[in-house]
Design an enzyme around this catalytic site. Sequence first.
Site, PDB file in Angstrom:
ATOM      1  N   GLN A  71     -18.164  -5.523  -1.133  1.00 26.02           N
ATOM      2  CA  GLN A  71     -17.418  -6.405  -1.970  1.00 26.02           C
ATOM      3  C   GLN A  71     -17.039  -7.750  -1.416  1.00 26.02           C
ATOM      4  OE1 GLN A  71     -14.184  -3.419  -2.089  1.00 26.02           O
ATOM      5  NE2 GLN A  71     -12.861  -5.160  -2.133  1.00 26.02           N
ATOM      6  N   HIS A 107       0.916  -1.148   0.039  1.00 31.99           N
ATOM      7  CA  HIS A 107       0.055   0.009  -0.044  1.00 31.99           C
ATOM      8  C   HIS A 107       0.786   1.263   0.036  1.00 31.99           C
ATOM      9  CE1 HIS A 107      -2.821  -2.994   2.116  1.00 31.99           C
ATOM     10  NE2 HIS A 107      -3.503  -2.493   1.077  1.00 31.99           N
TER      11      HIS A 107
HETATM   12  P1  AMP Z   1      -6.656  -3.304  -0.385  1.00 30.89           P
HETATM   13  O1  AMP Z   1      -6.393  -2.851   0.928  1.00 30.89           O
HETATM   14  O2  AMP Z   1      -6.206  -5.078  -0.283  1.00 30.89           O
HETATM   15  O3  AMP Z   1      -7.740  -3.227  -1.001  1.00 30.89           O
HETATM   16  O4  AMP Z   1      -5.638  -2.866  -1.480  1.00 30.89           O
HETATM   17  C1  AMP Z   1      -5.526  -1.533  -1.853  1.00 30.89           C
HETATM   18  C2  AMP Z   1      -4.711  -1.209  -3.047  1.00 30.89           C
HETATM   19  O5  AMP Z   1      -3.341  -1.605  -2.679  1.00 30.89           O
HETATM   20  C3  AMP Z   1      -5.229  -2.064  -4.118  1.00 30.89           C
HETATM   21  O6  AMP Z   1      -4.938  -1.389  -5.201  1.00 30.89           O
HETATM   22  C4  AMP Z   1      -4.256  -3.227  -4.041  1.00 30.89           C
HETATM   23  O7  AMP Z   1      -4.014  -3.672  -5.516  1.00 30.89           O
HETATM   24  C5  AMP Z   1      -2.902  -2.522  -3.642  1.00 30.89           C
HETATM   25  N1  AMP Z   1      -1.846  -3.569  -3.117  1.00 30.89           N
HETATM   26  C6  AMP Z   1      -2.170  -4.400  -2.164  1.00 30.89           C
HETATM   27  N2  AMP Z   1      -1.161  -5.392  -1.977  1.00 30.89           N
HETATM   28  C7  AMP Z   1      -0.309  -4.896  -2.689  1.00 30.89           C
HETATM   29  C8  AMP Z   1       1.141  -5.320  -3.199  1.00 30.89           C
HETATM   30  N3  AMP Z   1       1.461  -6.382  -2.502  1.00 30.89           N
HETATM   31  N4  AMP Z   1       1.608  -4.485  -3.930  1.00 30.89           N
HETATM   32  C9  AMP Z   1       1.183  -3.375  -4.801  1.00 30.89           C
HETATM   33  N5  AMP Z   1       0.123  -3.009  -4.408  1.00 30.89           N
HETATM   34  C10 AMP Z   1      -0.868  -3.792  -3.710  1.00 30.89           C
END
Ligand code: AMP
Length: 282
Positions: A61, A37
């Site tokens: 979701q 993040h």
């Molecule tokens: P989430 O909190 O899981 O909904 O993720 C929020 C954002 O962070 C989304 O755009 C994810 O694709 C991105 N994200 C989560 N994990 C990673 C990672 N390991 N590397 C890059 N981006 C990430």
Amino acid sequence: MLTITGAKELSELLEERRKTGGKIGFVPTMGALHDGHISLVEKAASENDIVVASVFVNPAQFNDKSDLEHYPRTFDADQKLLQNSGCDILFFPSIEEMYPAGPDVPSIQVDLGGLDKVMEGKFRPGHFEGVVKVLKRFFDITGFCNAYFGEKDFQQLAIVKRMVSELRLPVHVVGCPIKRENDGLAMSSRNTRLTIEERKIAGKISIALRHAESKWNARSVSETIADITAELTEEKAFRIDYIEIADRDTLQPLSENEKRNAIVCVAVFLGQVRLIDNIFLS
Ligand code: AMP
């Protein structure tokens, strides 16, 4: 860093900043933040004048109630991490603020060109409907901005780009590379739910994907899927939801000997925790 909980307050503040030429970078998250993040926040900070990160666990979701209940929530730590990474505004809305009429309001009608029908769309019915719903609401609140999404959720990234283009939203979607742990495991908020034993073997997912990538020129689609399946099932603890080799633009499965523009996406359960990962093959 400012923490804002009200949608109207955020909208007005960003509108003011845009009037004086400020470029807005927006990073939507569900919290339980990690370096993946933070890499999005840092990229946003390097390309914009103001960075807004949201922390909102979107009930719409989650197709699985227990997944929603067990989703990690670490707000105080999130706040600290954001403060130290160039975030200017943390948007932390309540469910009521995001969904004044409740999260069951009708879905946004948008033609996603079948991007939502494969992989996560098949295995998590209603998931992308919820993603589109929450992002439409977020983008209505932020207005004109650059929005940052990780390739970790490659299908989500493709869907957001399509949604923005179909609905003609004033948003520029920026994709960011996957951040990994030292053993290759893609960083994820869900990793904290792995047991010590599960965490030790979780790195094998990305190792199997890298092996597939290195052999891709010499192996067909079905052979590659069989290779990854064999490598993962050596560990009894993995339960495979899907392994798909698809075209990176349409996300439709490649035919047996297609080679171009390929991505392999996997979803596996390790104990109670569902992990996803992907790698470009060509
Ligand atoms: P989430 O909190 O899981 O909904 O993720 C929020 C954002 O962070 C989304 O755009 C994810 O694709 C991105 N994200 C989560 N994990 C990673 C990672 N390991 N590397 C890059 N981006 C990430």
